[in-house]
Scaffold this active site. Structure first.
Site, short mmCIF file in Angstrom:
data_model
loop_
_atom_site.label_atom_id
_atom_site.label_comp_id
_atom_site.label_asym_id
_atom_site.label_seq_id
_atom_site.Cartn_x
_atom_site.Cartn_y
_atom_site.Cartn_z
N LYS A 1 0.78 -1.20 0.07
CA LYS A 1 -0.03 -0.03 -0.05
C LYS A 1 1.01 1.39 0.04
CE LYS A 1 -4.23 -1.92 1.36
NZ LYS A 1 -5.46 -2.06 2.48
N ARG B 1 -3.76 -10.03 4.47
CA ARG B 1 -4.12 -10.07 3.04
C ARG B 1 -2.85 -9.64 2.38
NH1 ARG B 1 -6.23 -6.57 -0.67
NH2 ARG B 1 -7.77 -7.21 -2.04
N1 HH2 Z 1 -7.51 -3.92 0.60
C1 HH2 Z 1 -7.55 -3.75 -0.68
C2 HH2 Z 1 -8.90 -4.23 -1.30
N2 HH2 Z 1 -9.78 -5.04 -0.19
N3 HH2 Z 1 -10.10 -5.88 1.61
C3 HH2 Z 1 -9.93 -6.09 3.00
N4 HH2 Z 1 -10.49 -6.94 3.82
N5 HH2 Z 1 -8.83 -5.28 3.50
C4 HH2 Z 1 -8.03 -4.64 2.85
O1 HH2 Z 1 -7.11 -4.09 3.58
C5 HH2 Z 1 -8.01 -4.51 1.29
C6 HH2 Z 1 -9.35 -5.25 1.00
C7 HH2 Z 1 -6.89 -2.91 -1.55
O2 HH2 Z 1 -6.06 -3.71 -2.18
P1 HH2 Z 1 -5.94 -4.26 -3.62
O3 HH2 Z 1 -7.15 -5.38 -3.69
O4 HH2 Z 1 -4.47 -4.82 -3.99
O5 HH2 Z 1 -5.95 -3.08 -4.60
P2 HH2 Z 1 -7.27 -2.52 -5.59
O6 HH2 Z 1 -8.25 -2.12 -4.45
O7 HH2 Z 1 -6.73 -1.35 -6.37
O8 HH2 Z 1 -7.95 -3.89 -6.27
#
Ligand code: HH2
Length: 265
Positions: A196, A236
């Site tokens: 992040k 995660r």
């Molecule tokens: N962070 C992201 C997405 N979903 N769900 C939970 N429970 N906790 C988190 O910290 C979280 C989440 C953001 O990361 P990512 O999926 O890698 O990116 P994007 O939202 O751009 O697809």
């Protein structure tokens, strides 16, 4: 929990797994690397992300979930009830909801639920977020949502402080430092810090340039290890194999001696 974004625009792996075959291959690889859950998402939640129409999100995630579910546990990362329902029908057994509002879907489907804290929406959440007491406010919100989910009949309810979702760097660090308080709220704790933005800013080069996304593994591992030591039951992450190594060491550090590593006490 391994991250699998079937999207063109996720901040870290956007575009890499939009092709279902490549997504399935990556999901299977994460199970092989030791992921207990693969979290499939069809809509990016990065700051300012464009919303995806429901039918398109379903078309992205369902074939991937169908192919992965026979091989391990799959969660669906969505804020839309019809997407969660389609994902559960395809084999997902955990609804990971960054808006913390889909517990009725989890209750009627008999699957688990993750309530995550977010301020506003992904479009606006990073516009000068403010809290009087970030830990207290996040904790109160999460307990409220998690208790509603339990009261509706969801047996497995997780809470997640939503690192980076409507929080500045100080908010993120404060939540991480005080994770033991969140771990003591009576619900299993999930934490997502992987790659992040705050990790890039805190590990900036001497000239102030933030560390790019693909150079945030050190911060990702450090914060994952810290979260596990502080009581998180799940982290995660994008880098599953590396995090599993960290998890083994964290687990071993809790044993009365170092026998689990094959090291004489
Ligand atoms: N962070 C992201 C997405 N979903 N769900 C939970 N429970 N906790 C988190 O910290 C979280 C989440 C953001 O990361 P990512 O999926 O890698 O990116 P994007 O939202 O751009 O697809």
């Amino acid at each position: 929990m391994g991250v699998l974004n079937v999207t063109p625009d996720s901040f870290s792996d956007g575009g890499r797994y939009l092709d279902p075959e490549r997504a399935v291959e990556r999901g299977l690889a994460m199970f092989a690397e030791g992921a207990d859950v693969v979290d499939v998402g069809g809509e990016s939640s990065r700051p300012g992300a464009r919303p995806v129409p429901t039918a398109e999100e379903i078309a992205r995630v369902v074939p991937v979930i169908e192919a992965l579910a026979p091989h391990g546990r799959v969660s669906i990362d969505t804020v839309k009830a019809p997407v969660a329902e389609a994902a559960v029908a395809a084999g997902a057994t955990l609804v990971n909801d960054i808006s913390a509002s889909l517990w009725p879907v989890a209750a009627s489907a008999g699957v688990g639920f993750v309530a995550m804290h977010m301020r506003g929406t992904p479009a606006t959440m990073q516009d000068d977020p403010r809290y009087d007491d970030v830990v207290g406010e996040v904790a109160a919100f999460l307990v409220g949502r998690a208790e509603s989910a339990r009261a509706a009949g969801v047996a497995e309810v997780w809470i997640d402080p939503g690192i980076g979702f409507g929080k500045n760097d100080l908010h993120n660090l404060t939540l991480l430092r005080r994770l033991p308080e969140l771990a003591a709220l009576g619900f299993p704790l999930l934490v997502g810090t992987s790659r992040k933005g705050f990790l890039g800013r805190l590990a900036a080069a001497p000239d102030g340039t933030p560390a790019p996304v693909d150079e945030r593994l050190p911060g990702s591992l450090t914060t994952a290890a810290w979260a596990m030591l502080a009581g998180a039951a799940m982290v995660r992450v994008h880098d599953v194999a590396a995090t599993v190594q960290a998890a083994v060491l964290v687990g071993s550090s809790r044993l009365p001696d170092t026998g689990a590593l094959g090291v004489p006490a």
